[in-house]
Design a protein around this motif. Structure first.
Motif, PDB file in Angstrom:
ATOM      1  N   PRO A 172      25.505  43.136  36.180  1.00 57.78           N
ATOM      2  CA  PRO A 172      24.939  44.472  35.967  1.00 57.78           C
ATOM      3  C   PRO A 172      25.496  45.086  34.698  1.00 57.78           C
ATOM      4  O   PRO A 172      26.687  44.956  34.397  1.00 57.78           O
ATOM      5  N   VAL A 173      24.632  45.772  33.947  1.00 58.07           N
ATOM      6  CA  VAL A 173      25.072  46.406  32.700  1.00 58.07           C
ATOM      7  C   VAL A 173      24.803  47.903  32.683  1.00 58.07           C
ATOM      8  O   VAL A 173      25.185  48.579  31.736  1.00 58.07           O
ATOM      9  N   ALA A 188      30.215  47.397  27.933  1.00 59.25           N
ATOM     10  CA  ALA A 188      31.490  46.898  27.417  1.00 59.25           C
ATOM     11  C   ALA A 188      32.270  46.155  28.485  1.00 59.25           C
ATOM     12  O   ALA A 188      32.826  45.072  28.237  1.00 59.25           O
ATOM     13  N   ARG A 189      32.313  46.708  29.694  1.00 57.98           N
ATOM     14  CA  ARG A 189      33.076  46.056  30.767  1.00 57.98           C
ATOM     15  C   ARG A 189      32.351  44.806  31.261  1.00 57.98           C
ATOM     16  O   ARG A 189      32.990  43.843  31.694  1.00 57.98           O
ATOM     17  N   ALA A 190      31.039  44.790  31.191  1.00 52.99           N
ATOM     18  CA  ALA A 190      30.309  43.570  31.529  1.00 52.99           C
ATOM     19  C   ALA A 190      30.639  42.447  30.548  1.00 52.99           C
ATOM     20  O   ALA A 190      30.736  41.276  30.932  1.00 52.99           O
ATOM     21  N   ALA A 191      30.827  42.791  29.273  1.00 53.47           N
ATOM     22  CA  ALA A 191      31.231  41.779  28.293  1.00 53.47           C
ATOM     23  C   ALA A 191      32.613  41.234  28.625  1.00 53.47           C
ATOM     24  O   ALA A 191      32.866  40.021  28.492  1.00 53.47           O
ATOM     25  N   GLU A 192      33.527  42.102  29.073  1.00 53.06           N
ATOM     26  CA  GLU A 192      34.841  41.623  29.514  1.00 53.06           C
ATOM     27  C   GLU A 192      34.694  40.687  30.709  1.00 53.06           C
ATOM     28  O   GLU A 192      35.384  39.664  30.806  1.00 53.06           O
ATOM     29  N   GLU A 231      23.304  46.628  24.045  1.00 48.43           N
ATOM     30  CA  GLU A 231      24.693  47.009  23.821  1.00 48.43           C
ATOM     31  C   GLU A 231      25.637  45.949  24.387  1.00 48.43           C
ATOM     32  O   GLU A 231      26.679  45.641  23.784  1.00 48.43           O
ATOM     33  N   PHE A 232      25.287  45.402  25.541  1.00 47.56           N
ATOM     34  CA  PHE A 232      26.077  44.321  26.116  1.00 47.56           C
ATOM     35  C   PHE A 232      26.161  43.141  25.150  1.00 47.56           C
ATOM     36  O   PHE A 232      27.247  42.594  24.894  1.00 47.56           O
ATOM     37  N   ALA A 233      25.028  42.737  24.591  1.00 49.04           N
ATOM     38  CA  ALA A 233      25.021  41.620  23.641  1.00 49.04           C
ATOM     39  C   ALA A 233      25.886  41.919  22.428  1.00 49.04           C
ATOM     40  O   ALA A 233      26.595  41.040  21.911  1.00 49.04           O
ATOM     41  N   ARG A 240      33.617  38.160  20.519  1.00 49.43           N
ATOM     42  CA  ARG A 240      33.534  36.711  20.348  1.00 49.43           C
ATOM     43  C   ARG A 240      33.658  35.964  21.682  1.00 49.43           C
ATOM     44  O   ARG A 240      34.336  34.948  21.784  1.00 49.43           O
ATOM     45  N   VAL A 241      32.997  36.524  22.685  1.00 48.70           N
ATOM     46  CA  VAL A 241      32.929  35.846  23.978  1.00 48.70           C
ATOM     47  C   VAL A 241      31.942  34.689  23.857  1.00 48.70           C
ATOM     48  O   VAL A 241      30.812  34.867  23.387  1.00 48.70           O
ATOM     49  N   ALA A 242      32.362  33.523  24.268  1.00 50.15           N
ATOM     50  CA  ALA A 242      31.542  32.318  24.094  1.00 50.15           C
ATOM     51  C   ALA A 242      30.525  32.206  25.228  1.00 50.15           C
ATOM     52  O   ALA A 242      30.660  31.398  26.146  1.00 50.15           O
ATOM     53  N   THR A 243      29.503  33.057  25.174  1.00 47.66           N
ATOM     54  CA  THR A 243      28.450  33.013  26.181  1.00 47.66           C
ATOM     55  C   THR A 243      27.107  33.271  25.516  1.00 47.66           C
ATOM     56  O   THR A 243      27.032  33.971  24.494  1.00 47.66           O
ATOM     57  N   ASP A 244      26.046  32.703  26.083  1.00 45.95           N
ATOM     58  CA  ASP A 244      24.683  32.999  25.644  1.00 45.95           C
ATOM     59  C   ASP A 244      24.165  34.191  26.447  1.00 45.95           C
ATOM     60  O   ASP A 244      24.167  34.151  27.680  1.00 45.95           O
ATOM     61  N   VAL A 245      23.736  35.228  25.777  1.00 48.22           N
ATOM     62  CA  VAL A 245      23.138  36.376  26.454  1.00 48.22           C
ATOM     63  C   VAL A 245      21.651  36.108  26.616  1.00 48.22           C
ATOM     64  O   VAL A 245      20.911  36.023  25.633  1.00 48.22           O
ATOM     65  N   LEU A 246      21.207  35.976  27.848  1.00 49.12           N
ATOM     66  CA  LEU A 246      19.818  35.641  28.144  1.00 49.12           C
ATOM     67  C   LEU A 246      19.053  36.941  28.408  1.00 49.12           C
ATOM     68  O   LEU A 246      18.709  37.274  29.546  1.00 49.12           O
ATOM     69  N   PHE A 247      18.806  37.675  27.332  1.00 48.45           N
ATOM     70  CA  PHE A 247      18.110  38.953  27.449  1.00 48.45           C
ATOM     71  C   PHE A 247      16.704  38.723  27.979  1.00 48.45           C
ATOM     72  O   PHE A 247      15.917  37.969  27.393  1.00 48.45           O
ATOM     73  N   THR A 248      16.387  39.387  29.081  1.00 49.53           N
ATOM     74  CA  THR A 248      15.103  39.180  29.753  1.00 49.53           C
ATOM     75  C   THR A 248      14.557  40.517  30.222  1.00 49.53           C
ATOM     76  O   THR A 248      15.244  41.268  30.919  1.00 49.53           O
ATOM     77  N   GLU A 249      13.341  40.841  29.848  1.00 50.47           N
ATOM     78  CA  GLU A 249      12.711  42.074  30.323  1.00 50.47           C
ATOM     79  C   GLU A 249      12.388  41.949  31.813  1.00 50.47           C
ATOM     80  O   GLU A 249      12.084  40.857  32.310  1.00 50.47           O
ATOM     81  N   PRO A 250      12.442  43.060  32.563  1.00 53.73           N
ATOM     82  CA  PRO A 250      12.079  42.998  33.977  1.00 53.73           C
ATOM     83  C   PRO A 250      10.696  42.386  34.189  1.00 53.73           C
ATOM     84  O   PRO A 250       9.733  42.753  33.515  1.00 53.73           O
ATOM     85  N   GLY A 251      10.627  41.433  35.105  1.00 50.62           N
ATOM     86  CA  GLY A 251       9.379  40.766  35.433  1.00 50.62           C
ATOM     87  C   GLY A 251       9.172  39.439  34.747  1.00 50.62           C
ATOM     88  O   GLY A 251       8.212  38.729  35.049  1.00 50.62           O
ATOM     89  N   ALA A 252      10.080  39.060  33.838  1.00 49.27           N
ATOM     90  CA  ALA A 252       9.872  37.858  33.027  1.00 49.27           C
ATOM     91  C   ALA A 252      10.769  36.709  33.484  1.00 49.27           C
ATOM     92  O   ALA A 252      11.831  36.910  34.083  1.00 49.27           O
ATOM     93  N   ASP A 253      10.317  35.499  33.168  1.00 49.87           N
ATOM     94  CA  ASP A 253      11.146  34.317  33.389  1.00 49.87           C
ATOM     95  C   ASP A 253      12.315  34.324  32.409  1.00 49.87           C
ATOM     96  O   ASP A 253      12.177  34.739  31.251  1.00 49.87           O
TER      97      ASP A 253
END
Length: 263
Positions: A172-173, A188-192, A231-233, A240-253
């Motif tokens: 959750p963000v 910010a805390r979600a990134a942590e 903002e999370f991304a 420099r958190v080594a993660t892929d942010v999978l930004f997805t609009e509500p309703g999308a794959d």
């Protein structure tokens, strides 16, 4: 189904196909949720059809939404935090099971482990003592050689480090209002959290779906309905958190990276 697929249906609702099972998290599927209005179209019935297992993180009405559970089906297997089962069974659901942090259950090729969550578990909010209450939980979902962490609603806590590494985290963000109360992650805390989890990929959830009708059109609320995952991304990149942010609009794959897309 032998592949791995995710679809973000809005708020904290994700359809997960993994290990020959279809899982739905915290289903919120209708145009209204209590006093909140959905600001994106409700998902079509096919988006929540064929569900084998529903995971509920806590009792709040934007996560345990009885009308949405009825759409999924009263006989669908529903897993709730320990202490909430009898309350939901009295609503007419016939396959309700309870789980507490550290406990596991299996469904087909999946193993589900409940985790701690730092969030109010009372149905009506943290300041009330009457009515149903049970501890909020998250879930680790293991199957087909992959691990998915479903945070539910929670604030940051040190024990997250013990859950990783995870292939995908559903984090959750934000929420549905102009401010966040206690027991929530902001961008910010979600990134942590992503760093603690050593998450290979993160799907930002709990944003862009529900709003209070009277304020949804204000400039601030329009920003809060759109900006939190961005903002999370930005925080992930800055730290420099080594993660892929999978930004997805509500309703999308969710478009999965090659390292986790095994469909």
């Amino acid at each position: 189904m032998s592949g791995f697929n995710l679809r973000f249906l809005g708020h904290s609702t994700v359809r997960l196909e993994l290990g020959d099972r279809v899982v739905l998290t915290d289903p919120v599927l209708t145009a209204r949720v209590g006093g909140l209005t959905r600001v994106v179209p409700p998902p079509p019935p096919g988006a929540y059809g064929g569900v084998d297992l529903v995971l509920l993180s806590h009792l709040h009405g934007d996560h345990l939404h009885v009308p949405s559970l009825k759409l999924v089906g009263r006989r669908t297997r529903i897993v709730v935090p320990r202490g909430a089962g009898s309350w939901l069974t009295r609503k007419g659901f016939t396959a309700v099971e309870e789980i507490a942090p550290g406990e596991t259950l299996t469904d087909g090729g999946l193993t589900i482990t409940a985790t701690e969550a730092v969030h109010s578990g009372h149905r009506w909010g943290p300041r009330l003592t009457h009515g149903p209450q049970s501890p909020a939980v998250g879930h680790l979902i293991d199957g087909a050689g992959l691990r998915v962490y479903n945070a539910g609603d929670t604030d940051l806590f040190d024990a997250m480090v013990g859950f990783g590494p995870v292939d995908v985290a559903l984090l959750p963000v934000w929420g549905w209002g102009p401010n966040l109360g206690p027991g929530h992650l902001n961008p910010a805390r979600a990134a942590e959290a992503a760093g603690l989890l050593r998450a290979r990929a993160v799907v930002p959830v709990h944003w862009g779906t529900l709003a209070v009708p009277g304020i949804r059109r204000t400039a601030r609320m329009r920003r809060l309905l759109a900006d939190p995952p961005r903002e999370f991304a930005a925080h992930v990149a800055a730290a420099r958190v080594a993660t892929d942010v999978l930004f997805t609009e509500p309703g999308a794959d969710v478009v999965l990276p090659a390292s986790t897309d095994r469909a």
